[in-house]
Design a protein around this motif. Structure first.
Motif, PDB file in Angstrom:
ATOM      1  N   ARG A  43       1.099  -1.220   0.086  1.00 14.80           N
ATOM      2  CA  ARG A  43       0.238  -0.035  -0.051  1.00 14.80           C
ATOM      3  C   ARG A  43       0.869   1.316   0.189  1.00 14.80           C
ATOM      4  NH1 ARG A  43       0.560  -1.931   5.063  1.00 14.80           N
ATOM      5  NH2 ARG A  43       0.671   0.050   6.947  1.00 14.80           N
ATOM      6  N   ASP A  44       1.881   0.785  -0.050  1.00 18.07           N
ATOM      7  CA  ASP A  44       3.633   2.263   0.334  1.00 18.07           C
ATOM      8  C   ASP A  44       4.254   2.125  -0.251  1.00 18.07           C
ATOM      9  OD1 ASP A  44       1.329   3.628   2.816  1.00 18.07           O
ATOM     10  OD2 ASP A  44       3.361   1.984   3.724  1.00 18.07           O
ATOM     11  N   GLU A  45       3.570   1.934  -1.912  1.00 17.29           N
ATOM     12  CA  GLU A  45       4.718   2.004  -2.264  1.00 17.29           C
ATOM     13  C   GLU A  45       5.256   2.864  -3.181  1.00 17.29           C
ATOM     14  OE1 GLU A  45       5.114  -1.576  -5.580  1.00 17.29           O
ATOM     15  OE2 GLU A  45       5.702  -2.531  -3.456  1.00 17.29           O
ATOM     16  N   ALA A  46       3.797   3.065  -4.012  1.00 19.76           N
ATOM     17  CA  ALA A  46       3.897   4.678  -4.345  1.00 19.76           C
ATOM     18  C   ALA A  46       4.512   5.318  -3.617  1.00 19.76           C
ATOM     19  CB  ALA A  46       2.030   5.090  -5.303  1.00 19.76           C
ATOM     20  N   ARG A  49       8.351   5.485  -3.376  1.00 24.79           N
ATOM     21  CA  ARG A  49       9.467   6.072  -4.729  1.00 24.79           C
ATOM     22  C   ARG A  49       8.841   7.475  -4.459  1.00 24.79           C
ATOM     23  NH1 ARG A  49       6.321   1.059  -6.990  1.00 24.79           N
ATOM     24  NH2 ARG A  49       8.104   0.069  -7.825  1.00 24.79           N
ATOM     25  N   ARG A  50       7.999   8.224  -4.166  1.00 28.52           N
ATOM     26  CA  ARG A  50       7.958   9.309  -3.736  1.00 28.52           C
ATOM     27  C   ARG A  50       8.687  10.360  -3.337  1.00 28.52           C
ATOM     28  NH1 ARG A  50       3.345  13.637  -1.595  1.00 28.52           N
ATOM     29  NH2 ARG A  50       4.204  15.538  -2.512  1.00 28.52           N
TER      30      ARG A  50
END
Length: 63
Positions: A43-46, A49-50
């Motif tokens: 759930r935290d991958e995006a 990446r930020r």
């Protein structure tokens, strides 16, 4: 996805652990480090990446 923080590059601004405490934490000296083995919850991958892109010292990398 997994991440690692290179403490030799980290300046301890805290952006990583303030933005994503499920993946990053502050070590005893105030520098960023990965939680556990650096595995990022799906759930935290995006967000991670930020955070990687926002790290001015390029101390965080995906492995």
């Amino acid at each position: 996805m997994r991440v690692i923080v290179d403490n030799s590059k980290c300046d301890g601004y805290g952006t990583c652990f303030e933005m994503c405490p499920s993946t990053f934490r502050s070590d005893d000296w105030g520098y960023g480090s990965a939680v556990g083995d650096g595995t990022v919850p799906a759930r935290d991958e995006a967000l991670v990446r930020r955070v990687i892109g926002l790290c001015g010292q390029q101390a965080i990398r995906e492995i």
